[in-house]
Design a protein around this motif. Structure first.
Motif, PDB file in Angstrom:
ATOM      1  N   HIS A 172      -5.775   8.490  -1.121  1.00  0.00           N
ATOM      2  CA  HIS A 172      -6.719   9.602  -1.206  1.00  0.00           C
ATOM      3  C   HIS A 172      -7.653   9.467  -2.401  1.00  0.00           C
ATOM      4  CE1 HIS A 172      -3.297  11.591   1.148  1.00  0.00           C
ATOM      5  NE2 HIS A 172      -4.243  11.235   1.984  1.00  0.00           N
ATOM      6  N   LYS A 173      -8.465   8.426  -2.346  1.00  0.00           N
ATOM      7  CA  LYS A 173      -9.523   8.198  -3.324  1.00  0.00           C
ATOM      8  C   LYS A 173     -10.816   7.905  -2.572  1.00  0.00           C
ATOM      9  CE  LYS A 173      -6.549   6.267  -6.965  1.00  0.00           C
ATOM     10  NZ  LYS A 173      -6.745   7.370  -7.920  1.00  0.00           N
ATOM     11  N   SER A 174     -11.944   8.321  -3.146  1.00  0.00           N
ATOM     12  CA  SER A 174     -13.219   7.948  -2.542  1.00  0.00           C
ATOM     13  C   SER A 174     -13.340   6.430  -2.553  1.00  0.00           C
ATOM     14  CB  SER A 174     -14.381   8.561  -3.321  1.00  0.00           C
ATOM     15  OG  SER A 174     -14.517   7.926  -4.593  1.00  0.00           O
ATOM     16  N   LEU A 175     -14.127   5.890  -1.651  1.00  0.00           N
ATOM     17  CA  LEU A 175     -14.273   4.439  -1.579  1.00  0.00           C
ATOM     18  C   LEU A 175     -14.804   3.870  -2.891  1.00  0.00           C
ATOM     19  CD1 LEU A 175     -14.085   1.850   0.030  1.00  0.00           C
ATOM     20  CD2 LEU A 175     -16.319   2.350   1.032  1.00  0.00           C
ATOM     21  N   ARG A 176     -15.736   4.568  -3.503  1.00  0.00           N
ATOM     22  CA  ARG A 176     -16.299   4.103  -4.776  1.00  0.00           C
ATOM     23  C   ARG A 176     -15.205   3.998  -5.846  1.00  0.00           C
ATOM     24  NH1 ARG A 176     -21.450   4.011  -6.362  1.00  0.00           N
ATOM     25  NH2 ARG A 176     -22.065   5.373  -4.637  1.00  0.00           N
ATOM     26  N   ASN A 177     -14.347   5.006  -5.925  1.00  0.00           N
ATOM     27  CA  ASN A 177     -13.267   4.986  -6.914  1.00  0.00           C
ATOM     28  C   ASN A 177     -12.149   4.023  -6.523  1.00  0.00           C
ATOM     29  OD1 ASN A 177     -14.548   6.882  -8.525  1.00  0.00           O
ATOM     30  ND2 ASN A 177     -13.516   8.620  -7.569  1.00  0.00           N
ATOM     31  N   ALA A 178     -11.918   3.879  -5.223  1.00  0.00           N
ATOM     32  CA  ALA A 178     -10.868   2.973  -4.762  1.00  0.00           C
ATOM     33  C   ALA A 178     -11.169   1.533  -5.166  1.00  0.00           C
ATOM     34  CB  ALA A 178     -10.713   3.077  -3.249  1.00  0.00           C
ATOM     35  N   CYS A 179     -12.426   1.153  -5.134  1.00  0.00           N
ATOM     36  CA  CYS A 179     -12.800  -0.208  -5.537  1.00  0.00           C
ATOM     37  C   CYS A 179     -12.490  -0.446  -7.014  1.00  0.00           C
ATOM     38  CB  CYS A 179     -14.282  -0.452  -5.260  1.00  0.00           C
ATOM     39  SG  CYS A 179     -14.700  -0.510  -3.501  1.00  0.00           S
ATOM     40  N   ASP A 180     -12.692   0.560  -7.840  1.00  0.00           N
ATOM     41  CA  ASP A 180     -12.393   0.430  -9.264  1.00  0.00           C
ATOM     42  C   ASP A 180     -10.893   0.291  -9.522  1.00  0.00           C
ATOM     43  OD1 ASP A 180     -15.081   0.637  -9.874  1.00  0.00           O
ATOM     44  OD2 ASP A 180     -14.997   2.806 -10.226  1.00  0.00           O
ATOM     45  N   TYR A 181     -10.100   0.736  -8.579  1.00  0.00           N
ATOM     46  CA  TYR A 181      -8.644   0.697  -8.725  1.00  0.00           C
ATOM     47  C   TYR A 181      -8.075  -0.684  -8.418  1.00  0.00           C
ATOM     48  CZ  TYR A 181      -3.997   2.896  -8.846  1.00  0.00           C
ATOM     49  OH  TYR A 181      -2.714   3.257  -9.174  1.00  0.00           O
ATOM     50  N   VAL A 182      -8.891  -1.563  -7.873  1.00  0.00           N
ATOM     51  CA  VAL A 182      -8.429  -2.911  -7.541  1.00  0.00           C
ATOM     52  C   VAL A 182      -8.408  -3.749  -8.824  1.00  0.00           C
ATOM     53  CG1 VAL A 182      -8.811  -4.969  -6.130  1.00  0.00           C
ATOM     54  CG2 VAL A 182      -9.354  -2.701  -5.210  1.00  0.00           C
ATOM     55  N   THR A 183      -7.294  -3.662  -9.542  1.00  0.00           N
ATOM     56  CA  THR A 183      -7.096  -4.431 -10.768  1.00  0.00           C
ATOM     57  C   THR A 183      -5.853  -5.297 -10.617  1.00  0.00           C
ATOM     58  OG1 THR A 183      -5.665  -2.783 -11.833  1.00  0.00           O
ATOM     59  CG2 THR A 183      -8.056  -2.522 -12.111  1.00  0.00           C
ATOM     60  N   LYS A 184      -5.739  -6.306 -11.458  1.00  0.00           N
ATOM     61  CA  LYS A 184      -4.566  -7.181 -11.399  1.00  0.00           C
ATOM     62  C   LYS A 184      -3.271  -6.384 -11.540  1.00  0.00           C
ATOM     63  CE  LYS A 184      -1.953 -10.689 -13.854  1.00  0.00           C
ATOM     64  NZ  LYS A 184      -1.804 -11.468 -15.094  1.00  0.00           N
ATOM     65  N   ASP A 185      -3.213  -5.497 -12.516  1.00  0.00           N
ATOM     66  CA  ASP A 185      -1.983  -4.741 -12.751  1.00  0.00           C
ATOM     67  C   ASP A 185      -1.627  -3.852 -11.567  1.00  0.00           C
ATOM     68  OD1 ASP A 185      -1.710  -5.902 -15.220  1.00  0.00           O
ATOM     69  OD2 ASP A 185      -2.506  -4.189 -16.344  1.00  0.00           O
ATOM     70  N   ASN A 186      -2.628  -3.196 -10.988  1.00  0.00           N
ATOM     71  CA  ASN A 186      -2.352  -2.308  -9.856  1.00  0.00           C
ATOM     72  C   ASN A 186      -1.905  -3.088  -8.625  1.00  0.00           C
ATOM     73  OD1 ASN A 186      -2.979  -0.011 -11.313  1.00  0.00           O
ATOM     74  ND2 ASN A 186      -5.113   0.028 -10.642  1.00  0.00           N
ATOM     75  N   VAL A 187      -2.571  -4.205  -8.351  1.00  0.00           N
ATOM     76  CA  VAL A 187      -2.190  -5.022  -7.193  1.00  0.00           C
ATOM     77  C   VAL A 187      -0.793  -5.597  -7.389  1.00  0.00           C
ATOM     78  CG1 VAL A 187      -2.747  -7.078  -5.845  1.00  0.00           C
ATOM     79  CG2 VAL A 187      -4.582  -5.548  -6.604  1.00  0.00           C
ATOM     80  N   LEU A 188      -0.509  -6.116  -8.568  1.00  0.00           N
ATOM     81  CA  LEU A 188       0.815  -6.678  -8.841  1.00  0.00           C
ATOM     82  C   LEU A 188       1.896  -5.613  -8.715  1.00  0.00           C
ATOM     83  CD1 LEU A 188       2.589  -9.045  -9.745  1.00  0.00           C
ATOM     84  CD2 LEU A 188       2.092  -8.402 -12.119  1.00  0.00           C
ATOM     85  N   SER A 189       1.608  -4.422  -9.198  1.00  0.00           N
ATOM     86  CA  SER A 189       2.575  -3.327  -9.110  1.00  0.00           C
ATOM     87  C   SER A 189       2.959  -3.035  -7.668  1.00  0.00           C
ATOM     88  CB  SER A 189       1.993  -2.074  -9.764  1.00  0.00           C
ATOM     89  OG  SER A 189       2.830  -0.960  -9.584  1.00  0.00           O
ATOM     90  N   LYS A 190       1.967  -3.034  -6.761  1.00  0.00           N
ATOM     91  CA  LYS A 190       2.250  -2.750  -5.356  1.00  0.00           C
ATOM     92  C   LYS A 190       2.952  -3.924  -4.679  1.00  0.00           C
ATOM     93  CE  LYS A 190       0.709   1.460  -5.200  1.00  0.00           C
ATOM     94  NZ  LYS A 190       0.691   1.700  -6.643  1.00  0.00           N
ATOM     95  N   ILE A 191       2.653  -5.141  -5.087  1.00  0.00           N
ATOM     96  CA  ILE A 191       3.380  -6.306  -4.560  1.00  0.00           C
ATOM     97  C   ILE A 191       4.856  -6.203  -4.929  1.00  0.00           C
ATOM     98  CG2 ILE A 191       3.670  -8.809  -4.692  1.00  0.00           C
ATOM     99  CD1 ILE A 191       0.645  -9.028  -5.159  1.00  0.00           C
ATOM    100  N   LEU A 192       5.138  -5.893  -6.191  1.00  0.00           N
ATOM    101  CA  LEU A 192       6.519  -5.783  -6.657  1.00  0.00           C
ATOM    102  C   LEU A 192       7.250  -4.649  -5.944  1.00  0.00           C
ATOM    103  CD1 LEU A 192       5.961  -6.246 -10.511  1.00  0.00           C
ATOM    104  CD2 LEU A 192       6.831  -7.940  -8.884  1.00  0.00           C
ATOM    105  N   LEU A 193       6.585  -3.510  -5.779  1.00  0.00           N
ATOM    106  CA  LEU A 193       7.196  -2.368  -5.108  1.00  0.00           C
ATOM    107  C   LEU A 193       7.491  -2.696  -3.649  1.00  0.00           C
ATOM    108  CD1 LEU A 193       7.990   0.671  -5.435  1.00  0.00           C
ATOM    109  CD2 LEU A 193       5.690   1.229  -4.608  1.00  0.00           C
ATOM    110  N   THR A 194       6.552  -3.349  -2.986  1.00  0.00           N
ATOM    111  CA  THR A 194       6.740  -3.727  -1.580  1.00  0.00           C
ATOM    112  C   THR A 194       7.899  -4.701  -1.439  1.00  0.00           C
ATOM    113  OG1 THR A 194       4.375  -3.417  -1.148  1.00  0.00           O
ATOM    114  CG2 THR A 194       5.609  -4.756   0.424  1.00  0.00           C
ATOM    115  N   ASP A 195       7.949  -5.703  -2.277  1.00  0.00           N
ATOM    116  CA  ASP A 195       9.042  -6.680  -2.241  1.00  0.00           C
ATOM    117  C   ASP A 195      10.392  -5.998  -2.472  1.00  0.00           C
ATOM    118  OD1 ASP A 195       9.817  -9.650  -2.317  1.00  0.00           O
ATOM    119  OD2 ASP A 195      10.643  -8.942  -4.228  1.00  0.00           O
ATOM    120  N   GLU A 196      10.435  -5.090  -3.433  1.00  0.00           N
ATOM    121  CA  GLU A 196      11.677  -4.369  -3.744  1.00  0.00           C
ATOM    122  C   GLU A 196      12.182  -3.587  -2.542  1.00  0.00           C
ATOM    123  OE1 GLU A 196      13.059  -0.476  -6.407  1.00  0.00           O
ATOM    124  OE2 GLU A 196      11.132  -1.462  -6.816  1.00  0.00           O
ATOM    125  N   TYR A 197      11.295  -2.840  -1.898  1.00  0.00           N
ATOM    126  CA  TYR A 197      11.733  -1.986  -0.795  1.00  0.00           C
ATOM    127  C   TYR A 197      12.100  -2.789   0.447  1.00  0.00           C
ATOM    128  CZ  TYR A 197      11.511   2.664  -2.678  1.00  0.00           C
ATOM    129  OH  TYR A 197      11.807   3.807  -3.376  1.00  0.00           O
TER     130      TYR A 197
END
Length: 336
Positions: A172-197
């Motif tokens: 639930h972020k606007s597309l403009r803000n969602a693009c800013d959220y694409v950072t190494k730390d954020n992507v890595l965090s979701k990879i780790l969470l996905t792998d864990e679950y």
């Protein structure tokens, strides 16, 4: 689990189709063989939905105020009613702050029960985000509400339809803000969470595909640099610690590869990038599952449908699938 798990169904916005899809789902006897379902909502709304779907000769609503009053028997829809809504004060299909307030209060009550261990899972019917905002709530999505309620630091929404599973970097972020959220730390965090679950759910080494943000994964930097500067470094770091992950994969390719069994799950960079393939693939059976919360929460993958609310036309398959997924995770610790 030896005993059938308690499963709360939050009714969603009472002006929408939540009560209807809940009643239609609980007309299925098989649900009661797997769990003890009950509704957190309004008993008059459930009684109305029973009338609308023509099931008065099959089921009855039963108002309860404590869990020990719940029967969990086919033919009875137990409703944990907080006495926080006069159902006569709202109308089907009409936006209302009253309805928005009640719907969030039901969510918070279910979250309280689940966080304390009184119940084992929650399946949520749709809320109307505008109505919740009108009622004064800033957290207008289920996941955000539960995240703040439980102080959970890293959460994600996964949509699934049959063998296509998509974890979202943002929702639930606007597309403009969602693009800013694409950072190494954020992507890595979701990879780790996905792998864990996925390892919790029985995969020894889940195969994760990470979608690119830009068209053609940026075509070597011609169409953006997020792939090179943010997504690829996150993928490489995950690989270095033994995670089976590939990316960035062009978004017009990665989801089809998941369907073709080249991946077990994908990670989308923003809301519509992940929602569109799921809903095109099998919208009726699509389900939302939260990762990172201290309890199991699933949800339908549709909205309040104000245009058909109160007419008996709503499809309940997504709610049924949501309950099936929740029970499978709670009872067998795996996705169905």
């Amino acid at each position: 689990m030896s005993d059938k798990p308690f499963l709360a169904i939050t009714m969603g916005d009472p002006s929408g189709v939540g009560s209807e899809v809940t009643v239609k789902t609980l007309l299925d006897k098989s649900i009661f063989t797997k769990c003890k379902p009950f509704v957190v909502g309004n008993v008059d709304a459930i009684s109305s939905a029973i009338e609308i779907v023509g099931a008065s000769n099959i089921v009855n609503s039963n108002k309860v105020t404590s869990l020990d009053q719940i029967r969990g028997e086919y033919g009875i829809i137990d409703v944990f009613d907080m006495n926080n809504l006069d159902f006569n004060s709202i109308q089907y299909g009409q936006l209302s702050s009253i309805a928005g307030k009640a719907s969030v209060e039901w969510i918070l009550k279910a979250g309280e029960m689940a966080a304390s261990g009184e119940i084992q899972a929650i399946a949520t019917a749709p809320i109307n985000k505008e109505a919740c905002s009108m009622a004064g709530y800033e957290d207008i999505g289920h996941m955000e509400i539960f995240q703040n309620q439980t102080n959970s630091s890293n959460v994600a929404t996964m949509l699934m339809a049959r063998n296509l599973r998509v974890v979202h970097l943002t929702t639930h972020k606007s597309l403009r803000n969602a693009c800013d959220y694409v950072t190494k730390d954020n992507v890595l965090s979701k990879i780790l969470l996905t792998d864990e679950y996925f390892k919790k759910w029985g995969w020894d080494s889940p195969r994760i595909g990470v979608a690119a943000l830009n068209p053609h994964a940026s075509d070597g930097g011609l169409l953006g640099d997020e792939e090179e500067k943010q997504i690829l470094p996150a993928v490489n770091e995950a690989i270095s610690i033994g995670i089976d992950v590939k990316g960035p994969v062009p978004a017009d390719t990665v989801f089809n590869q998941n369907i073709d069994n080249k991946f077990d799950v994908c990670i989308a960079m923003y809301h519509d990038q992940g929602h569109i393939p799921i809903k095109v693939y099998d919208w009726a059976r699509s389900v939302s599952v939260n990762l990172g919360l201290p309890f199991v929460r699933t949800s339908v993958d549709h909205g309040t449908a104000f245009d058909i609310a109160g007419k008996g036309l709503a499809d309940h398959i997504s709610m049924k699938e949501s309950i099936e997924v929740a029970v499978s995770v709670v009872s067998d610790n795996k996705l169905p």
